[in-house]
Scaffold this active site. Structure first.
Site, mmCIF file in Angstrom:
data_model
loop_
_atom_site.group_PDB
_atom_site.id
_atom_site.type_symbol
_atom_site.label_atom_id
_atom_site.label_comp_id
_atom_site.label_asym_id
_atom_site.label_seq_id
_atom_site.Cartn_x
_atom_site.Cartn_y
_atom_site.Cartn_z
ATOM 1 N N LYS A 79 0.859 -1.195 0.000
ATOM 2 C CA LYS A 79 0.000 0.000 0.000
ATOM 3 C C LYS A 79 0.890 1.238 0.000
ATOM 4 C CE LYS A 79 -3.922 2.001 2.559
ATOM 5 N NZ LYS A 79 -4.805 1.900 3.733
ATOM 6 N N SER A 164 -9.831 2.232 2.649
ATOM 7 C CA SER A 164 -8.905 2.891 1.759
ATOM 8 C C SER A 164 -7.921 1.951 1.064
ATOM 9 C CB SER A 164 -8.106 3.915 2.567
ATOM 10 O OG SER A 164 -7.309 3.262 3.550
ATOM 11 N N SER A 188 -10.320 -0.018 6.976
ATOM 12 C CA SER A 188 -9.699 0.002 5.644
ATOM 13 C C SER A 188 -9.003 -1.264 5.184
ATOM 14 C CB SER A 188 -8.708 1.150 5.563
ATOM 15 O OG SER A 188 -9.395 2.324 5.254
#
Ligand code: GLN
Length: 495
Positions: A79, A164, A188
């Site tokens: 990420k 997210s 998330s």
């Protein structure tokens, strides 16, 4: 040879050990698929050279017959909230465009020390604020799953991959990363996992180091993996976790062998069903799946009990005070001087203003405004302090519940993946995505989402399990039993 991108980490490690294929072949298979699936926009930055270099080094280690790491040769996506040395780290924001950290986050360092290969940096909502990946400056990520039409064909509407960590969930579902790192401040990891038919675990606060992860809300943020099986999550988490003197909130506790703990035995396990999670307007499908999940666990020897978490209804408002408050403070550092973007002005103040106006997106600005407001003199007591008190009550609900049960079972999300233009225009509608997940962050507990079924349109739905602090072993063991019972084998089209 079979398509190597469909292997689980566990199977790939066996194949590498048996020399059925090399780490280089495994990596190249993923790089090839990444090129074919660029339209998903899962990666912000691809790092093929680094990936090949790491894969070759792994092959050399294996050929030399020495000790190999827990993830030696496994290609992962990272990420883009984790700082990676020499590789652009954007946090999904314009303000960090071009920022190349001179250091490596502890979690990525741990993964690389375990032999993992980095395929690239995955897209996300800006500063991890969002539930759909639509707030990324680098464009939204497309969920590889599509709705089924009445006639059984594929609907063409593009759906969100959750957020997210939407780049992470989409990449793992689309087989363009064997697993990925995520972070979870209010859901998330678990919400995007649920929306893409993948498994995601947010460990206990303090289990993984936050050092080198771009901060959103420091008292809530935790790193964790998204993978395609509970076993793979156990392997990943084992490599990511551990005490780090550089993060004073990381806990000095040994990391158990999570994989070894997957015994498949849940006889006598007490599973709590919190009645307050039966929220207004919950769809029949989600409610039925939840009941089915309880049945599955019961048939494996668990005892099902209704429990009460009375302060649940205050969790979302509490989260949307505390998270923006911490974000407004954390994001003060983006001033045009130290990182990324700078828009020149006639004075220092003007430079700050122009940089922050141009560098932050709408959602981030909204959170900074809310956060600044709730922390300001005169409102601090009414909002922030009050929210902290409610947070303590939410934790107490869980502490009381865990006197009666060992794990808690809930749905992961209130809906399956939605279209890009659905839920639009009303931020509160988007905030509701986290209704089942934020409580867990407020209490600092571990939570996992497991794919459990498909909705009427053929989209994945997840069930969440919540565990006691630092008891990821019981959580993973129960989640694997649930995973086996659900036997989720569906795949997104075209993968
Ligand atoms: N969707 C939540 C938010 O927008 C949670 C985000 C997260 O966990 N990073 O704040």
């Amino acid at each position: 040879m079979t398509d190597l991108t469909h292997l689980t980490i566990a199977d790939a490690l066996d194949g590498l050990a048996a020399k059925k294929f090399s780490a280089r072949e495994l990596t190249d298979a993923h790089l090839k698929k990444m090129a074919a699936l660029k339209k998903l926009n899962a990666y912000i930055t691809e790092t093929p050279e680094k990936a090949r270099e790491q894969a070759d080094a792994s092959d050399k280690r294996r050929a030399a017959g020495g000790k190999v790491g827990a993830l030696d040769g496994i290609p992962l996506g990272i990420k883009d909230l984790f700082c990676t040395e020499g590789v652009q780290t954007t946090a999904g924001s314009h303000i960090l465009e071009g920022f190349k950290p001179t250091y490596e986050s502890t979690v990525t360092k741990n993964l690389f020390d375990a032999g993992a290969v980095m395929l690239g940096k995955l897209n996300l909502d800006e500063f991890a604020m969002g539930s759909s990946n639509k707030t990324s400056y680098y464009g939204n990520v497309i969920n590889p799953w599509k709705r089924r039409n009445e006639d059984g064909g594929c609907d063409s509407t593009d759906l969100v991959p959750g957020g997210s960590s939407g780049g992470s969930s989409a990449a793992v579902a689309a087989r363009i990363a064997m697993a990925a790192t995520g972070t979870d401040t209010g859901g998330s990891i678990r919400q995007p996992a649920a929306l893409t038919g993948t498994v995601g675990i947010k460990p206990t606060y303090g289990r993984c180091s936050r050092w080198g992860i771009v901060a959103f809300a420091s008292s809530l943020d935790q790193a964790g993996p998204i993978a395609r099986s509970v076993e793979d999550c156990a392997i990943m988490l084992g490599a990511m976790a551990g005490h780090d003197p550089k993060d004073s909130t990381s806990v000095e506790m040994p990391v158990p062998d999570f994989r070894k703990g997957l015994t498949g035995n849940i006889k006598g396990l007490r599973v709590g069903i919190p009645k307050e999670y039966r929220v207004d307007g919950m769809s029949q499908e989600i409610s039925d799946l939840w009941a089915k999940g309880a049945e599955w666990l019961k048939s494996q020897g668990a005892e099902i009990k209704e429990i009460s978490l009375p302060h649940t209804k205050y969790a979302l408002p509490t989260y949307y005070i505390i998270a923006p408050a911490e974000a407004s403070s954390n994001l003060a550092r983006y001033d045009g001087v130290r990182f990324g973007l700078r828009v020149p002005g006639n004075s220092l103040d003007e430079m700050y203003e122009l940089t922050r106006a141009a560098g932050f997106g709408k959602e981030v600005k909204r959170r900074i405004l809310i956060g600044t407001y709730v922390l300001s003199a005169g409102y601090y007591d009414a909002y922030y302090l009050q929210a902290q008190k409610v947070r303590a009550l939410i934790l107490k609900d869980f502490t009381d519940a865990f006197k009666q049960v060992d794990v808690i079972l809930t749905p992961s999300t209130p809906s399956a993946a939605f279209g890009f233009h659905e839920n639009e225009g009303d931020p509160v509608q988007m905030y509701l995505q986290d209704v089942f997940t934020v409580t867990v962050n407020l209490a600092g507990l571990p939570g996992i989402s497991v794919p459990a079924g498909l909705d009427a349109k053929g989209l994945p739905l997840g069930l969440q399990m919540i565990g006691r602090a630092f008891d990821e072993e019981t959580l993973l063991r129960s989640a694997q039993v649930l995973e086996r019972a659900a036997n989720f084998t569906a795949l997104p089209a075209g993968v």
